[in-house]
Design a protein around this motif. Sequence first.
Motif, short mmCIF file in Angstrom:
data_model
loop_
_atom_site.label_atom_id
_atom_site.label_comp_id
_atom_site.label_asym_id
_atom_site.label_seq_id
_atom_site.Cartn_x
_atom_site.Cartn_y
_atom_site.Cartn_z
N GLY A 1 0.70 -0.88 0.21
CA GLY A 1 -0.15 -0.37 -0.33
C GLY A 1 0.54 1.78 0.00
N THR B 1 -8.98 4.41 0.17
CA THR B 1 -8.90 3.53 1.10
C THR B 1 -10.75 3.12 0.97
OG1 THR B 1 -6.99 4.96 2.53
CG2 THR B 1 -9.65 3.85 3.35
N CYS B 2 -11.30 4.93 0.44
CA CYS B 2 -13.00 4.17 0.66
C CYS B 2 -13.48 3.64 -0.09
CB CYS B 2 -13.28 5.66 0.60
SG CYS B 2 -15.03 6.06 1.00
N CYS C 1 -12.51 -0.26 0.31
CA CYS C 1 -13.02 -1.21 1.43
C CYS C 1 -14.75 -1.49 0.96
CB CYS C 1 -13.33 -0.15 2.65
SG CYS C 1 -11.82 -0.38 2.82
N GLY D 1 -9.06 -3.24 6.28
CA GLY D 1 -9.22 -1.38 7.24
C GLY D 1 -7.90 -1.52 8.01
N LEU E 1 -4.93 -1.11 6.09
CA LEU E 1 -4.92 0.36 5.65
C LEU E 1 -5.17 1.69 6.71
CD1 LEU E 1 -8.43 -0.19 3.25
CD2 LEU E 1 -5.86 0.88 2.42
N CYS F 1 -9.15 8.54 8.44
CA CYS F 1 -8.59 7.24 8.14
C CYS F 1 -9.76 6.16 7.89
CB CYS F 1 -7.55 6.58 7.70
SG CYS F 1 -7.10 5.17 6.80
N ILE G 1 -12.84 4.10 6.15
CA ILE G 1 -13.18 2.94 5.80
C ILE G 1 -14.48 2.57 5.86
CG2 ILE G 1 -12.71 0.58 6.84
CD1 ILE G 1 -9.26 1.97 8.02
#
Length: 465
Positions: free
Chosen positions: A103, A116-117, A120, A138, A141, A155, A159
């Motif tokens: 990552g 990230t969003c 997920c 998650g 991340l 963050c 998530i």
Amino acid sequence: MTTRLSASNKALGWALLPIILTGAALMYVLFVLKGGPHIPLLLGCAITALIGVFRGIRWQEIQSAMITNIAESLPALGIFMLVGMTISSWIAAGTVPFLTVQGITMISPDWFLPATCLLCAVVSVFTGTSWGTVGTIGLALMGMAEVLGVSVALCAGAIVSGAWFGDKMSPLSDTTNFTAAIARVDLYKHIRNMIPSTLPAMCVSLVAYYWLGPDTSTSTFTASSLNLLSASIGQHFDLSWWVLLPPCVIGITIYFRLPAIPGIFFGVVAACLVAVWGQGVAPESLVQLLMNGFQSQTGQPGLDALLSKGGLMSMMWVISLIILAMALGGALQATGSLETLLLALLKVASTRFRLVLVTLLAALGFNFASNAFIAYTLPGRMLLPAYQQRGLSGANLSRLLEDGATMSAPLIPWNSGGVFVAGTLGVPTLLYAPFAFANWLAPLLDLLWAALNWFMPTSAVKQVR
């Protein structure tokens, strides 16, 4: 008429009393004393039971309702235990370190929060589980966020937005299937009808995450420092391809639609095997690792803090909170508080906008007082005739139940969703909740569409019951 009205007001007063007192205790302890919600919830159980006994309800009935409600949460409690073991075993196997290294190598800090969003969301759509997404990808991340200098609250919010977006829109999700069944609509019609509130909320969230992301020009994390950290992880873990065996096993269990508990268990077993044969973990230390979590001893404080997580005992705070919250929900059901409140709300739903507002408030309120499945069942069962009488499709009701209950679950500190996220990611619910944009934007969009009379499908035949 006056006597009946006063009796109704009296019943509503008794219904509100335990909820108001419990809410006041929660707010005082959480915001003034900066304590946890356990004791206020326990006090709420006592208050509700005392009021119920005073009104003539037998203690045995209240106790039975509390036990029944707790029993319904046992599968969730089992998942919590397994998630704690998943975290520690996946770190020991090198899976989480591998994902962290990949990552920070591939994702630019500028795009980290939107990525990230989205990641997920995709994982949650294909797996049908927000909890599984939070507890696996998650967690990795969150490790990347700490390395990149991204706010952990931001963050965690990204998530949660992605994971619950995916859960809500997935045909594999239990909540999605359940709400469609409650509202008596086709599953895919239900999913399509959630797009007007869910998709705009997600798009706004992605823009907000990009805007709130770290400024790389002022970031203290340079490419050389990130490469150094990646190299350090590589020195202490064998990051070969077999570290991906645990997520592959999870993927296989999802493909064959195994229930969550055996599916997660097989993932833990696979991680333990990789930890022993791939990372050189002593077999006799696995019990301690699964019980109390992985303890990193690299000698680098930042890296050790990043990788020292998990274990069954790390979930005990969460599990005890869920037991108390479910007990309170059972007591409120036994004393009739929840149903009385819902009937009172239904009386004011004289217009389409008010009906939408009442549905959202009922779903949110029942989530505060109990749990998401009660927030689907009671309002769904009692409000469906009101939608039918107005010629509105049940898809409106199912969407509002999802936006009011599913999306609010991880934002409530004592709800199982909020407790799970806080316990897994290590960020208090009240810190990440403001940044879970997709979760609270969706119900606001529902109110906008109701006011404009947009995206409110009608039923083929108007029914009156």
